[in-house]
Scaffold this motif. Structure first.
Motif, PDB file in Angstrom:
ATOM      1  N   LEU A  24       0.812  -1.216   0.000  1.00  0.00           N
ATOM      2  CA  LEU A  24       0.000   0.000   0.000  1.00  0.00           C
ATOM      3  C   LEU A  24       0.845   1.266   0.000  1.00  0.00           C
ATOM      4  CD1 LEU A  24      -2.897  -0.900   2.480  1.00  0.00           C
ATOM      5  CD2 LEU A  24      -3.067  -0.574  -0.001  1.00  0.00           C
ATOM      6  N   PHE A  25       2.019   1.227   0.644  1.00  0.00           N
ATOM      7  CA  PHE A  25       2.785   2.458   0.813  1.00  0.00           C
ATOM      8  C   PHE A  25       4.219   2.389   0.277  1.00  0.00           C
ATOM      9  CE2 PHE A  25      -0.398   2.414   4.265  1.00  0.00           C
ATOM     10  CZ  PHE A  25      -1.108   3.562   3.908  1.00  0.00           C
ATOM     11  N   LEU A  26       4.905   1.237   0.440  1.00  0.00           N
ATOM     12  CA  LEU A  26       6.290   1.169  -0.019  1.00  0.00           C
ATOM     13  C   LEU A  26       6.375   0.921  -1.521  1.00  0.00           C
ATOM     14  CD1 LEU A  26       9.244   1.272   0.862  1.00  0.00           C
ATOM     15  CD2 LEU A  26       9.155  -1.209   1.192  1.00  0.00           C
ATOM     16  N   ALA A  27       5.608  -0.026  -2.042  1.00  0.00           N
ATOM     17  CA  ALA A  27       5.636  -0.309  -3.480  1.00  0.00           C
ATOM     18  C   ALA A  27       5.279   0.924  -4.318  1.00  0.00           C
ATOM     19  CB  ALA A  27       4.714  -1.483  -3.805  1.00  0.00           C
ATOM     20  N   PRO A  28       4.268   1.715  -3.941  1.00  0.00           N
ATOM     21  CA  PRO A  28       4.014   2.947  -4.711  1.00  0.00           C
ATOM     22  C   PRO A  28       5.196   3.900  -4.706  1.00  0.00           C
ATOM     23  CG  PRO A  28       2.131   2.430  -3.323  1.00  0.00           C
ATOM     24  CD  PRO A  28       3.221   1.489  -2.923  1.00  0.00           C
ATOM     25  N   ALA A  29       5.898   3.992  -3.569  1.00  0.00           N
ATOM     26  CA  ALA A  29       7.059   4.889  -3.494  1.00  0.00           C
ATOM     27  C   ALA A  29       8.169   4.400  -4.420  1.00  0.00           C
ATOM     28  CB  ALA A  29       7.561   4.965  -2.052  1.00  0.00           C
ATOM     29  N   VAL A  30       8.363   3.084  -4.490  1.00  0.00           N
ATOM     30  CA  VAL A  30       9.376   2.535  -5.404  1.00  0.00           C
ATOM     31  C   VAL A  30       9.013   2.879  -6.842  1.00  0.00           C
ATOM     32  CG1 VAL A  30      10.421   0.409  -6.271  1.00  0.00           C
ATOM     33  CG2 VAL A  30       9.971   0.656  -3.825  1.00  0.00           C
ATOM     34  N   ASN A  31       7.777   2.635  -7.214  1.00  0.00           N
ATOM     35  CA  ASN A  31       7.365   2.877  -8.596  1.00  0.00           C
ATOM     36  C   ASN A  31       7.389   4.363  -8.954  1.00  0.00           C
ATOM     37  OD1 ASN A  31       6.230   1.519 -11.055  1.00  0.00           O
ATOM     38  ND2 ASN A  31       4.592   2.998 -10.684  1.00  0.00           N
ATOM     39  N   TYR A  32       7.193   5.229  -7.970  1.00  0.00           N
ATOM     40  CA  TYR A  32       7.211   6.681  -8.227  1.00  0.00           C
ATOM     41  C   TYR A  32       8.599   7.128  -8.680  1.00  0.00           C
ATOM     42  CZ  TYR A  32       6.329  11.670  -7.461  1.00  0.00           C
ATOM     43  OH  TYR A  32       6.179  13.029  -7.626  1.00  0.00           O
ATOM     44  N   ASP A  40      11.009  15.927 -15.734  1.00  0.00           N
ATOM     45  CA  ASP A  40      11.418  17.106 -14.976  1.00  0.00           C
ATOM     46  C   ASP A  40      10.335  17.520 -13.989  1.00  0.00           C
ATOM     47  OD1 ASP A  40      13.816  17.244 -16.329  1.00  0.00           O
ATOM     48  OD2 ASP A  40      13.002  18.516 -17.918  1.00  0.00           O
ATOM     49  N   THR A  41       9.090  17.286 -14.372  1.00  0.00           N
ATOM     50  CA  THR A  41       7.966  17.613 -13.489  1.00  0.00           C
ATOM     51  C   THR A  41       7.107  16.371 -13.301  1.00  0.00           C
ATOM     52  OG1 THR A  41       7.962  19.854 -14.404  1.00  0.00           O
ATOM     53  CG2 THR A  41       6.066  19.207 -13.070  1.00  0.00           C
ATOM     54  N   PRO A  42       7.469  15.518 -12.361  1.00  0.00           N
ATOM     55  CA  PRO A  42       6.665  14.307 -12.127  1.00  0.00           C
ATOM     56  C   PRO A  42       5.315  14.675 -11.520  1.00  0.00           C
ATOM     57  CG  PRO A  42       8.341  14.545 -10.440  1.00  0.00           C
ATOM     58  CD  PRO A  42       8.613  15.621 -11.452  1.00  0.00           C
ATOM     59  N   PRO A  43       4.339  13.795 -11.608  1.00  0.00           N
ATOM     60  CA  PRO A  43       3.021  14.089 -11.016  1.00  0.00           C
ATOM     61  C   PRO A  43       3.115  14.252  -9.507  1.00  0.00           C
ATOM     62  CG  PRO A  43       3.196  11.780 -11.645  1.00  0.00           C
ATOM     63  CD  PRO A  43       4.391  12.461 -12.210  1.00  0.00           C
ATOM     64  N   ASP A  87      -1.608  12.489  -5.980  1.00  0.00           N
ATOM     65  CA  ASP A  87      -2.379  12.253  -7.201  1.00  0.00           C
ATOM     66  C   ASP A  87      -1.896  10.983  -7.885  1.00  0.00           C
ATOM     67  OD1 ASP A  87      -4.228  13.095  -9.422  1.00  0.00           O
ATOM     68  OD2 ASP A  87      -2.317  13.185 -10.516  1.00  0.00           O
ATOM     69  N   TYR A  88      -0.578  10.809  -7.958  1.00  0.00           N
ATOM     70  CA  TYR A  88      -0.002   9.584  -8.546  1.00  0.00           C
ATOM     71  C   TYR A  88      -0.441   8.362  -7.747  1.00  0.00           C
ATOM     72  CZ  TYR A  88       3.469   5.900  -8.026  1.00  0.00           C
ATOM     73  OH  TYR A  88       4.066   4.686  -7.850  1.00  0.00           O
ATOM     74  N   TRP A  89      -0.341   8.444  -6.411  1.00  0.00           N
ATOM     75  CA  TRP A  89      -0.629   7.292  -5.548  1.00  0.00           C
ATOM     76  C   TRP A  89      -2.056   6.787  -5.751  1.00  0.00           C
ATOM     77  CZ3 TRP A  89      -3.791   6.538  -1.086  1.00  0.00           C
ATOM     78  CH2 TRP A  89      -3.483   5.392  -0.339  1.00  0.00           C
ATOM     79  N   TRP A  90      -2.988   7.700  -5.855  1.00  0.00           N
ATOM     80  CA  TRP A  90      -4.390   7.307  -5.935  1.00  0.00           C
ATOM     81  C   TRP A  90      -4.852   7.014  -7.362  1.00  0.00           C
ATOM     82  CZ3 TRP A  90      -7.717   5.365  -2.756  1.00  0.00           C
ATOM     83  CH2 TRP A  90      -9.072   5.354  -3.090  1.00  0.00           C
ATOM     84  N   ASN A  91      -4.459   7.867  -8.316  1.00  0.00           N
ATOM     85  CA  ASN A  91      -5.003   7.778  -9.664  1.00  0.00           C
ATOM     86  C   ASN A  91      -4.134   6.998 -10.654  1.00  0.00           C
ATOM     87  OD1 ASN A  91      -7.387   9.438  -9.237  1.00  0.00           O
ATOM     88  ND2 ASN A  91      -5.976  11.161  -9.040  1.00  0.00           N
ATOM     89  N   ILE A  92      -2.814   6.962 -10.395  1.00  0.00           N
ATOM     90  CA  ILE A  92      -1.934   6.276 -11.341  1.00  0.00           C
ATOM     91  C   ILE A  92      -1.518   4.909 -10.818  1.00  0.00           C
ATOM     92  CG2 ILE A  92       0.263   6.374 -12.563  1.00  0.00           C
ATOM     93  CD1 ILE A  92       0.040   9.395 -12.573  1.00  0.00           C
ATOM     94  N   PHE A  93      -0.949   4.890  -9.617  1.00  0.00           N
ATOM     95  CA  PHE A  93      -0.453   3.610  -9.098  1.00  0.00           C
ATOM     96  C   PHE A  93      -1.586   2.614  -8.922  1.00  0.00           C
ATOM     97  CE2 PHE A  93       0.666   0.589  -5.784  1.00  0.00           C
ATOM     98  CZ  PHE A  93       1.847   0.090  -6.298  1.00  0.00           C
ATOM     99  N   PHE A  94      -2.662   3.000  -8.282  1.00  0.00           N
ATOM    100  CA  PHE A  94      -3.768   2.082  -8.066  1.00  0.00           C
ATOM    101  C   PHE A  94      -4.708   2.021  -9.257  1.00  0.00           C
ATOM    102  CE2 PHE A  94      -2.463   2.905  -3.656  1.00  0.00           C
ATOM    103  CZ  PHE A  94      -2.271   1.593  -3.263  1.00  0.00           C
ATOM    104  N   GLY A  95      -4.282   2.667 -10.341  1.00  0.00           N
ATOM    105  CA  GLY A  95      -5.026   2.575 -11.577  1.00  0.00           C
ATOM    106  C   GLY A  95      -4.325   1.659 -12.558  1.00  0.00           C
ATOM    107  N   LEU A  96      -3.287   2.195 -13.234  1.00  0.00           N
ATOM    108  CA  LEU A  96      -2.608   1.443 -14.286  1.00  0.00           C
ATOM    109  C   LEU A  96      -1.255   0.887 -13.867  1.00  0.00           C
ATOM    110  CD1 LEU A  96      -3.335   3.871 -17.267  1.00  0.00           C
ATOM    111  CD2 LEU A  96      -4.559   1.762 -16.683  1.00  0.00           C
ATOM    112  N   ALA A  97      -0.639   1.438 -12.834  1.00  0.00           N
ATOM    113  CA  ALA A  97       0.749   1.094 -12.514  1.00  0.00           C
ATOM    114  C   ALA A  97       0.878   0.209 -11.283  1.00  0.00           C
ATOM    115  CB  ALA A  97       1.562   2.380 -12.314  1.00  0.00           C
TER     116      ALA A  97
END
Length: 387
Positions: free
Chosen positions: A113-121, A129-132, A136-146
């Motif tokens: 829930l918390f460490l794997a998203p940080a790794v993927n980020y 240069d400007t990551p999300p 927003d990434y944690w909720w909409n990207i990681f638990f969506g497509l990534a």
């Protein structure tokens, strides 16, 4: 029955000293996991999905990845089976699972829930240069497509294996019996095991590609083809404990045979991959690859056990601390390592120096975090009675 098993287990412990060499082998393998994950960033034509990819690369890292990918995780599953069945027989089902829930299950779900998203980020940090924004990434990207479990997949699969072992012991009582006298494996048994793992690997690849990952969202992530090896080596660890391998009169692999055999088969396997990789879809080529893979893995696991028994069957304060912190180091190593690689990526250093520095800094930082912080938390606290 359980009291008889426990008594037999205690008698076994009285016959020999603590198996320090297995503690140190586990620590070494976890360091190799870190080394393996570091090498992926510096491969020639390495995986572009990887969290950090350095533009500097060397084919040497392709060799490191190819060799270490074979035996690292099977060795961990062998040790898990050996120590797992010992713990289960000594403590009983309730105490065993009370410990595993605290030590493995809770950290696993917290981690995915918390460490794997940080790794993927870190993938986004290394490429944009400007990551999300992180939330927003944690909720909409990681638990969506990534969504993925990073290196924590091991804990999920290990939990399933422990559950299977627990159920088998619950309903198949003969498995509780420990040999009164050590039983030595025959040459046919060893050869048959190597052949069985190779053919299971080959058979699995007829249905699913080798590098395919299957995910049950937020529950389990695994490679079906590699799980053939993990099941066999976990079962071999259970078998080794029941047959009293590594005790004073029990089976101990011969280092003068298995270590040179591992080096020889590893060299042949790596060369075979280089020569025939472009023809890997040909059935006979795949069969040859899988036979080399299976027997190299077996030789490497037995060779390492023999080497560590001969050279590392003792302890020091540093080795004891490293063994005690090895689980926590595994748990946190991926984000620390990826950030280390990212931090030195732009420096104009030889690629080998960058790799060594990244792995060294990551290992030291992980050890310090574990020793000073995580070791005070119950899931990562060292069990003084553990083997």
């Amino acid at each position: 029955m359980f009291n008889m098993v426990k008594a037999a287990s205690e008698r076994q412990e009285e016959l020999g000293t603590r198996m320090y060499f297995l503690d140190h082998l586990r620590s070494f393998i976890i360091i190799l996991v870190l080394v393996y994950h570091g090498a992926l960033a510096y491969m020639v034509r390495g995986p572009q999905w990887y969290y950090v990819v350095d533009t500097q690369n060397s084919f040497l890292f392709n060799v490191i990845v190819t060799i270490s990918d074979v035996f690292v995780m099977p060795t961990l599953f062998f040790l898990a089976g050996f120590f797992g069945v010992r713990s289960l027989l000594r403590t009983g089902q309730v105490a065993f699972w009370r410990s595993k829930v605290v030590r493995i299950v809770i950290p696993y779900f917290m981690g995915i829930l918390f460490l794997a998203p940080a790794v993927n980020y870190i993938y986004f940090l290394s490429r944009f240069d400007t990551p999300p924004a992180y939330l927003d990434y944690w909720w909409n990207i990681f638990f969506g497509l990534a969504r993925q479990h990073a290196h924590l997949w091991f804990l999920g699969v290990l939990t399933v294996f422990f559950l299977g072992l627990s159920l088998i012991l619950r309903f198949y009582k003969p498995l509780e019996c420990i040999e009164s006298q050590p039983a030595l494996p025959s040459g046919k048994f060893i050869a048959g095991f190597g052949l069985a793992t190779s053919m299971a690997f080959f058979g699995a690849k007829q249905f699913v590609a080798d590098f395919t990952w299957i995910m049950l969202p937020n529950l389990l992530m695994f490679q079906p083809t590699r799980c053939t090896f993990y099941v066999f080596y976990f079962a071999l660890g259970v078998y080794a404990y029941r047959k009293r391998w590594f005790t004073s009169c029990g089976y101990m692999p011969n280092v003068k045979f298995w270590l040179p055999m591992a080096v020889l088969l590893g060299g042949i396997y790596a060369r075979y991959r280089m020569v025939f990789w472009s023809k890997r879809e040909v059935t006979v080529v795949m069969l040859g690859n899988d036979l080399l893979y299976g027997f190299f893995c077996l030789a490497a696991v037995l060779g390492l056990i023999a080497l560590f028994h001969q050279r590392m069957n003792y302890t020091t304060n540093l080795l004891r601390k490293l063994a005690g912190n090895s689980y926590a180091i595994y748990f946190i190593h991926q984000p620390v390592l990826m950030l280390s690689i990212l931090a030195i990526r732009e420096y104009p250093l030889p690629v080998g120096i960058k790799y060594v520095l990244a792995c060294f800094f990551a290992l030291v930082i992980c050890y310090l975090i574990s020793e000073l912080v995580l070791s005070r938390l119950k899931p990562f606290r060292v069990d003084k009675k553990a083997g």
